[in-house]
Write a protein that holds these residues in place. Structure first.
Motif, mmCIF file in Angstrom:
data_model
loop_
_atom_site.group_PDB
_atom_site.id
_atom_site.type_symbol
_atom_site.label_atom_id
_atom_site.label_comp_id
_atom_site.label_asym_id
_atom_site.label_seq_id
_atom_site.Cartn_x
_atom_site.Cartn_y
_atom_site.Cartn_z
ATOM 1 N N GLY A 180 0.785 -1.320 0.012
ATOM 2 C CA GLY A 180 0.018 0.055 0.030
ATOM 3 C C GLY A 180 0.861 1.268 0.048
ATOM 4 N N LEU A 181 0.240 2.360 -0.112
ATOM 5 C CA LEU A 181 0.973 3.709 -0.368
ATOM 6 C C LEU A 181 1.562 4.067 1.107
ATOM 7 N N LEU A 182 0.946 3.843 2.225
ATOM 8 C CA LEU A 182 1.580 3.950 3.326
ATOM 9 C C LEU A 182 2.888 3.137 3.763
ATOM 10 N N GLY A 183 2.762 1.840 3.195
ATOM 11 C CA GLY A 183 3.695 0.917 3.632
ATOM 12 C C GLY A 183 4.897 1.226 2.839
ATOM 13 N N TYR A 190 -9.798 7.101 5.187
ATOM 14 C CA TYR A 190 -8.609 7.581 4.299
ATOM 15 C C TYR A 190 -7.413 6.461 4.745
ATOM 16 N N VAL A 191 -7.446 6.120 5.885
ATOM 17 C CA VAL A 191 -6.244 5.312 6.510
ATOM 18 C C VAL A 191 -6.169 4.086 5.750
ATOM 19 N N ASP A 192 -7.627 3.383 5.755
ATOM 20 C CA ASP A 192 -7.474 2.091 5.331
ATOM 21 C C ASP A 192 -7.202 2.200 3.655
ATOM 22 N N LEU A 193 -7.707 3.326 2.926
ATOM 23 C CA LEU A 193 -7.270 3.515 1.475
ATOM 24 C C LEU A 193 -5.704 3.699 1.388
ATOM 25 N N LEU A 194 -5.062 4.320 2.355
ATOM 26 C CA LEU A 194 -3.717 4.385 2.133
ATOM 27 C C LEU A 194 -2.638 3.009 2.334
ATOM 28 N N TYR A 195 -3.550 2.286 3.034
ATOM 29 C CA TYR A 195 -2.759 0.769 3.359
ATOM 30 C C TYR A 195 -3.543 -0.143 2.621
ATOM 31 N N ALA A 224 -8.404 -7.922 3.462
ATOM 32 C CA ALA A 224 -7.455 -8.163 4.551
ATOM 33 C C ALA A 224 -6.229 -7.747 4.727
ATOM 34 N N GLY A 225 -5.728 -7.648 3.479
ATOM 35 C CA GLY A 225 -4.107 -7.362 3.144
ATOM 36 C C GLY A 225 -4.010 -5.675 3.673
ATOM 37 N N ALA A 226 -4.860 -4.997 3.629
ATOM 38 C CA ALA A 226 -4.836 -3.512 4.334
ATOM 39 C C ALA A 226 -4.656 -3.451 5.810
ATOM 40 N N TYR A 227 -5.253 -4.356 6.432
ATOM 41 C CA TYR A 227 -5.330 -4.651 7.955
ATOM 42 C C TYR A 227 -3.891 -5.273 8.172
ATOM 43 N N LYS A 228 -3.449 -6.146 7.395
ATOM 44 C CA LYS A 228 -2.139 -6.664 7.779
ATOM 45 C C LYS A 228 -0.918 -5.442 7.517
ATOM 46 N N ASN A 229 -1.167 -4.761 6.342
ATOM 47 C CA ASN A 229 -0.106 -3.720 6.119
ATOM 48 C C ASN A 229 -0.110 -2.754 7.516
ATOM 49 N N ARG A 230 -1.441 -2.422 7.655
ATOM 50 C CA ARG A 230 -1.634 -1.360 9.027
ATOM 51 C C ARG A 230 -0.722 -2.079 10.333
ATOM 52 N N GLY A 231 -0.796 -3.007 10.372
ATOM 53 C CA GLY A 231 -0.300 -3.926 11.526
ATOM 54 C C GLY A 231 1.274 -3.680 11.468
ATOM 55 N N TYR A 232 1.685 -3.685 10.367
ATOM 56 C CA TYR A 232 3.479 -3.513 10.114
ATOM 57 C C TYR A 232 3.828 -2.178 10.442
ATOM 58 N N SER A 233 3.075 -1.090 10.171
ATOM 59 C CA SER A 233 3.695 -0.075 10.457
ATOM 60 C C SER A 233 2.949 1.349 11.084
#
Length: 319
Positions: free
Chosen positions: A202-205, A264-269, A242-251
């Motif tokens: 994702g963009l944030l990752g 918006y946070v969901d979109l960025l992840y 589900a991948g967005a939540y995994k990405n969020r957990g990393y960083s």
């Protein structure tokens, strides 16, 4: 897991796995370096030809993200015995057309029997050793530019739920199947400090990765980022992969979300497939780069998404 692999050293290995960059680069001569990358995945659309296009564009993207030109591609295929071989033919045709569009040549590949279809490419390309784009080196004061709109993971989730409109599907396919060739041809004309392509993290990752490696902080202006037209409404409805939540957990601990809305946070992840290039460039050159993108006739939306700051307490600030 990767930490258990033996470490290799070669004076000609210019980019390896140490910086989590987009591809490996090996210097062949003083003027030529070889780019090597591989990627494949399971179908994300129903049409086999379109799937082949998207998977190939995704595989070719890493070469462009390093500043190179793809030259040779090999098919990587997993295919079940229960499916009509004509389906595989359509997948390979879609991939071949994207390789041809990239100006590279397809020279065979390898296939195995698998329970689920999988397709991608192993790609070799070339770049001048002194003109490599790396995913670190961002300078405080730089402007951050993104060359494709984001939200493909969320739209694909809406497609699976049979809630996506025809327009949303069409836009997502256009974005995913578009090569980063034109974007790279613009970017290479400028003194970019760092570049990467936006994919599964994702963009944030990817921003966290780039900011960390550059020892800076990114300030992202959430409402200035280009999104797929209907991705925001789908995110508000909770159609989050589900991948967005995994990405969020990393960083997420490295991100100051401020008062930014949760969708918006969901979109960025949101994990992207065949996403655009994220470029860090001086403000003096950013305006000209945007003009060049407009003149290039891009099939995707270009957006200035933020700027680079001196390193702060967090790696990312959302505004």
């Amino acid at each position: 897991m990767l930490g258990k692999l033996p470490k290799f050293h070669d004076d000609n290995l210019l980019v390896g796995i140490e910086t989590s960059d987009d591809a490996a680069i090996y210097k062949v001569t003083e003027d030529i370096a070889l780019i090597q990358t591989v990627d494949f995945f399971t179908p994300i659309v129903d049409d086999p030809y379109t799937f082949g296009q998207i998977a190939a564009a995704n595989s070719l993207s890493d070469v462009y993200a390093m500043g190179g030109e793809p030259k040779i591609a090999l098919n990587i295929v997993g295919f079940p015995n229960c499916l009509d071989p004509a389906v595989l033919g359509e997948i390979l045709a879609g991939g071949a057309d994207k390789v041809k569009e990239a100006g590279a040549v397809l020279v065979g590949g390898h296939s195995v029997q698998d329970d689920e279809p999988k397709y991608g490419l192993c790609v070799s390309g070339f770049v001048h050793p002194k003109k490599i784009f790396k995913n670190y080196g961002c300078r405080p004061g730089d402007i951050l530019i993104l060359t494709k709109q984001i939200g493909t993971g969320i739209v694909n989730t809406a497609i699976k739920a049979e809630m996506a409109s025809e327009a949303a599907v069409k836009e997502a396919v256009t974005v995913m199947a578009s090569l980063n060739k034109k974007a790279k041809e613009v970017v290479e004309k400028y003194d970019v400090s760092a570049c990467t392509d936006i994919t599964g993290f994702g963009l944030l990752g990817h921003c966290v990765e780039m900011a960390s490696a550059s020892e800076v902080t990114f300030e992202l202006h959430v409402e200035d980022i280009a999104y797929l037209e209907e991705a925001i409404s789908y995110a508000q409805m909770g159609l989050i992969p589900a991948g967005a939540y995994k990405n969020r957990g990393y960083s997420i601990d490295q991100v100051d979300c401020g008062t930014v809305a949760e969708h918006y946070v969901d979109l960025l992840y949101d994990p992207q497939t065949s996403g655009g290039l994220l470029v860090s460039v001086s403000p003096e050159q950013a305006e000209e780069m945007i003009k060049d993108f407009a003149e290039k006739g891009m099939d995707t939306k270009i957006s200035i998404i933020g700027k680079v700051l001196e390193k702060g307490e967090k790696l990312i600030h959302l505004k």
